[in-house]
Motif scaffolding. Structure first.
Motif, PDB file in Angstrom:
ATOM      1  N   GLU A   1       0.823  -1.205   0.000  1.00  0.00           N
ATOM      2  CA  GLU A   1       0.000   0.000   0.000  1.00  0.00           C
ATOM      3  C   GLU A   1       0.860   1.260   0.000  1.00  0.00           C
ATOM      4  O   GLU A   1       0.586   2.207  -0.742  1.00  0.00           O
ATOM      5  N   SER A   2       1.887   1.276   0.810  1.00  0.00           N
ATOM      6  CA  SER A   2       2.750   2.461   0.859  1.00  0.00           C
ATOM      7  C   SER A   2       3.573   2.605  -0.423  1.00  0.00           C
ATOM      8  O   SER A   2       3.860   3.726  -0.854  1.00  0.00           O
TER       9      SER A   2
ATOM     10  N   ARG B   1      -5.032  18.285  -3.093  1.00  0.00           N
ATOM     11  CA  ARG B   1      -5.921  17.379  -2.359  1.00  0.00           C
ATOM     12  C   ARG B   1      -6.858  18.159  -1.446  1.00  0.00           C
ATOM     13  O   ARG B   1      -8.052  17.846  -1.333  1.00  0.00           O
TER      14      ARG B   1
ATOM     15  N   LYS C   1       2.636   2.079  -3.377  1.00  0.00           N
ATOM     16  CA  LYS C   1       1.810   2.562  -4.494  1.00  0.00           C
ATOM     17  C   LYS C   1       1.818   4.080  -4.605  1.00  0.00           C
ATOM     18  O   LYS C   1       1.449   4.627  -5.643  1.00  0.00           O
ATOM     19  N   LEU C   2       2.228   4.743  -3.554  1.00  0.00           N
ATOM     20  CA  LEU C   2       2.175   6.205  -3.526  1.00  0.00           C
ATOM     21  C   LEU C   2       3.521   6.808  -3.912  1.00  0.00           C
ATOM     22  O   LEU C   2       4.551   6.434  -3.355  1.00  0.00           O
ATOM     23  N   TRP C   3       3.495   7.762  -4.833  1.00  0.00           N
ATOM     24  CA  TRP C   3       4.756   8.382  -5.245  1.00  0.00           C
ATOM     25  C   TRP C   3       5.366   9.175  -4.090  1.00  0.00           C
ATOM     26  O   TRP C   3       6.589   9.344  -4.012  1.00  0.00           O
ATOM     27  N   GLN C   4       4.499   9.632  -3.155  1.00  0.00           N
ATOM     28  CA  GLN C   4       5.023  10.376  -2.019  1.00  0.00           C
ATOM     29  C   GLN C   4       5.982   9.534  -1.178  1.00  0.00           C
ATOM     30  O   GLN C   4       6.941  10.063  -0.608  1.00  0.00           O
ATOM     31  N   THR C   5       5.718   8.218  -1.094  1.00  0.00           N
ATOM     32  CA  THR C   5       6.622   7.346  -0.354  1.00  0.00           C
ATOM     33  C   THR C   5       8.014   7.396  -0.953  1.00  0.00           C
ATOM     34  O   THR C   5       9.020   7.500  -0.241  1.00  0.00           O
TER      35      THR C   5
ATOM     36  N   GLU D   1       1.771  12.179   4.785  1.00  0.00           N
ATOM     37  CA  GLU D   1       1.639  11.770   3.389  1.00  0.00           C
ATOM     38  C   GLU D   1       1.153  10.326   3.226  1.00  0.00           C
ATOM     39  O   GLU D   1       0.544   9.995   2.222  1.00  0.00           O
ATOM     40  N   VAL D   2       1.440   9.462   4.194  1.00  0.00           N
ATOM     41  CA  VAL D   2       1.045   8.046   4.083  1.00  0.00           C
ATOM     42  C   VAL D   2       0.380   7.623   5.401  1.00  0.00           C
ATOM     43  O   VAL D   2       0.865   6.718   6.087  1.00  0.00           O
TER      44      VAL D   2
END
Length: 435
Positions: A235-236, A426, A238-242, A357-358
């Protein structure tokens, strides 16, 4: 209502003790690399590998062990990593004590033991997750900064202690003294280390749902594990922020680890300092970065992670520029202090941004950020060593290498700005939907 052992403060104390004794491995070879390089006949490149090898395992092991906290809460993961580090440290002591004249031939084995010793470095992400579950999100910046700041003091302190011990009791016995300290630290964590309430309640027989509900109602816990280990990593991821946070932490914390290991070589080879002075100046960098990280947490709580991160990255770029032009020791020390300030504050700011962010996969994100971010501790020393490949590179090679940090800081700043723009979008979208 089932009883729970410990308080948030006690949970923070236990995690900090475990991290402190494990994280000292960042200095596993840096303060002694000149001795080892001479004893084993190593090139500058192999010396760079030796300095960075503990950081390789210390960074990569953060990913699975941080995610493991989603199931066990952190205590088991802590103990596994610390015991593995003790095995590695015992192996290094054995080589130095019994076969010091064969280090050249046994260099691969020295690397293996160094890699095992580096397992202690991975306790960082375990402690981040363990502490995060104890504290509400609004105070996590301060709690995590205290945890990381105090623990981060260990490499500089041990670099200083090794510099003082080696002339007195020789190299092998210095590592033996370190091993004894680590074993005492493991015993202390065994006594002090506590998982957050929901994990204790689940272990006492409640279902995860029941345990989380009781921990929220009666013990004030408001952050809980979600999904299994693989799930939170997926899940983490999948996010570009990670991945943006990974790069930022690669620059700030990976840079901190890299310099803690590299500076002893820099001070001894570039400026000709003895082991005691080399240890003192390395400790100046490491301890300054660690102490400022403690203050960086409340600063990030007050100003926000994004503004704090941008300011810290500007300091890193400035410090790097000073180091490339340093014409005397005073200028070099000034540049190192600027780098320490920037990296210390930047480390605190990054983990203020992780739950922002996550928020739904903190354990997984902490694993990726702490693990791959810390990978800079392995990569960067080898990049710096590459500037010394020419036999006549000398001081020029050391100076030029510091541009690496300026480039990394500039790229990381662009990623912070991108996350800021994404967050504003967002928020605008959420306001539009609510209206």
């Amino acid at each position: 209502m089932k009883p729970v052992r410990g308080t948030p403060a006690q949970g923070l104390m236990g995690a900090t003790v475990g991290f402190f004794v494990g994280f000292a491995a960042v200095s596993l070879f840096g303060p002694t690399v000149k001795h080892l390089q001479q004893a084993a006949g190593l090139s500058a490149g192999l010396a760079g590998v030796l300095i960075s090898i503990p950081n390789l395992t210390g960074s990569l092991l953060r990913i699975p062990f941080s995610a493991m906290c989603n199931r066990d809460g952190g205590r088991l993961a802590f103990l596994i990593l610390l015991i593995t580090a003790a095995v590695g440290l015992a192996g290094i002591w054995g080589l130095l004590a019994f076969v010091p004249d064969r280090l050249g031939k046994l260099f691969p084995l020295l690397l293996v033991f160094g890699a095992l010793g580096g397992a202690g470095i991975a306790t960082f992400s375990v402690g981040i997750s363990q502490t995060s579950f104890w504290y509400p999100q609004k105070t996590q910046g301060s709690a995590l900064a205290a945890y990381a700041g105090i623990g981060n003091i260990a490499p500089g302190l041990f670099a200083l202690l090794l510099g003082m011990l080696i002339p007195v009791i020789d190299l092998a016995y210095s590592y033996l003294a370190w091993l004894v300290f680590l074993l005492l630290g493991i015993a202390a964590y065994w006594v002090l280390g506590r998982n957050a309430p929901s994990f204790q309640l689940e272990r006492a027989g409640l279902s995860r749902t029941e345990a989380c509900a009781e921990a929220r109602r009666h013990h004030g816990q408001d952050i809980f594990p979600k999904g299994n280990t693989l799930h939170v990593l997926q899940e983490s991821a999948k996010l570009w922020q990670t991945w943006a946070l990974v790069f930022i932490y690669f620059t700030t914390f990976g840079g901190f680890m890299a310099l803690t290991g590299w500076l002893p070589k820099y001070w001894s080879s570039c400026w000709g300092f003895d082991v005691a002075r080399m240890g003192m100046l390395t400790a100046l960098f490491s301890i300054t970065a660690s102490i400022i990280r403690i203050g960086g947490g409340p600063l990030a709580d007050r100003l926000g992670g994004e503004k704090t991160a941008l300011g810290s990255l500007a300091l890193i770029a400035l410090g790097a520029a000073v180091m490339t032009r340093a014409a005397n020791v005073q200028q070099a020390v000034g540049g190192i202090v600027l780098l320490a300030l920037g990296m210390g504050v930047g480390n605190a700011a990054t983990f203020k941004l992780v739950p922002q962010e996550v928020p739904h996969a903190i354990a997984g994100a902490s694993g990726w950020v702490g693990g791959l971010g810390a990978f800079g501790g392995f990569v960067i020393p080898n990049v710096l060593a590459a500037f010394l490949t020419n036999g006549d590179a000398g001081d020029r090679g050391y100076a030029t290498g510091y541009w690496t940090f300026a480039v990394l800081a500039a790229a990381a700043a662009l990623l912070v700005l991108a996350m800021h723009a994404s967050r504003l979008r967002r928020e605008r979208t959420a306001r539009f939907v609510d209206s």
